[in-house]
Design a protein around this motif. Sequence first.
Motif, short mmCIF file in Angstrom:
data_model
loop_
_atom_site.label_atom_id
_atom_site.label_comp_id
_atom_site.label_asym_id
_atom_site.label_seq_id
_atom_site.Cartn_x
_atom_site.Cartn_y
_atom_site.Cartn_z
N ALA A 281 2.70 -10.10 5.11
CA ALA A 281 1.56 -9.78 5.97
C ALA A 281 0.26 -9.99 5.21
O ALA A 281 0.24 -9.94 3.97
CB ALA A 281 1.68 -8.33 6.45
N ARG A 283 -2.20 -8.07 4.58
CA ARG A 283 -2.54 -6.98 3.68
C ARG A 283 -1.80 -7.13 2.35
O ARG A 283 -2.33 -6.81 1.29
CB ARG A 283 -2.18 -5.65 4.33
CG ARG A 283 -2.57 -4.42 3.52
CD ARG A 283 -2.37 -3.16 4.34
NE ARG A 283 -0.98 -2.99 4.71
CZ ARG A 283 -0.07 -2.37 3.95
NH1 ARG A 283 -0.43 -1.88 2.78
NH2 ARG A 283 1.17 -2.24 4.36
N LYS A 284 -0.55 -7.62 2.40
CA LYS A 284 0.21 -7.84 1.17
C LYS A 284 -0.38 -8.99 0.37
O LYS A 284 -0.38 -8.97 -0.87
CB LYS A 284 1.67 -8.12 1.50
CG LYS A 284 2.38 -7.01 2.26
CD LYS A 284 2.54 -5.76 1.42
CE LYS A 284 3.38 -4.72 2.14
NZ LYS A 284 3.51 -3.47 1.34
#
Length: 316
Positions: A281, A283-284
């Motif tokens: 994702a 955010r990762k």
Amino acid sequence: MNPGVSIIMPCYNAAPHLPQSVGSVLSQTFTDWELIAIDDGSSDDTLTLLQAQKDPRIRVHTQSNQGVSAARNAGLALARGQYVAFLDADDTWAPTFLAKLFASLQGRPDAVLAYCGWQNIGLPGPRGEPFIPPDYETPAKLEALLGGCRWPIHAALTRRDAIVAAGGFNPLYTNAEDYALWLQVATVAPIARVAEVLAFYHFHGAAQASANHARAALQLWRAQREFIASHPQAISQIGSGQAAILSHGTLMQHGFECYWARDLDGARRIFRTVMRHGYGAPRKWLYMLPSWLPLSWHATALRLFERLMGQRNGKP
């Protein structure tokens, strides 16, 4: 007559541990076995200790140092038993290990492998507690086995013909060689559980194969990807998305374990692999993207991030 079980023990500079490991074999209540000890080019007294064994069921083979997979494959080539068990030279079994796993497979002619519980000796806290794995012979077996190695190599008894059909151990692996084999063997036929702690993994001061977390994680991921690529029909049962979660997602998780343990070099190797496959994702990716920076820049950015987070949480 051929023995019921062939035990294969790769040995490399294992002299301090052999009395205990060989002793656990000699103490088995099941006696129809042969122990094939492979001295893999040891420079200590390993070969002398092995050759001093008087039990005629113990056979010793010597070779130049080629690694644990090659040593186990050499043992497989010499094995005569219907079933095969692997015991590393620094691990041990309970006296009833062979008897109970052998009986389990004798009672399940359709099963190719029996596994049991184990205990990590020498680790503090929960990791050192006895562990009995669940029954994996369920409709979700493929997902469970693809998600990680579910038993250590010495906690299983396997039909020799199943191991031979799977091609034995891949010598390119130094960490995930047993996991790659179990995927090939245990996903195509039933397996049986013996719900007792009968195998013991001994942690000691010497370097052990699982010590490099990043290397182990990357090799496990490669074994997963090879299995996924070579078994499209099986993977279709769980879907490519779930297969990606179990492989790329598991690898990314290991990367963050390295990251938070401040093994930045290991985390960078893992994160780059994950990003090359477009997984994760957004955010990762904020955490993973600095892996492409020079290491010194990445370390500086991490320190600044930690300082910023500390200030946000009211820490000086």
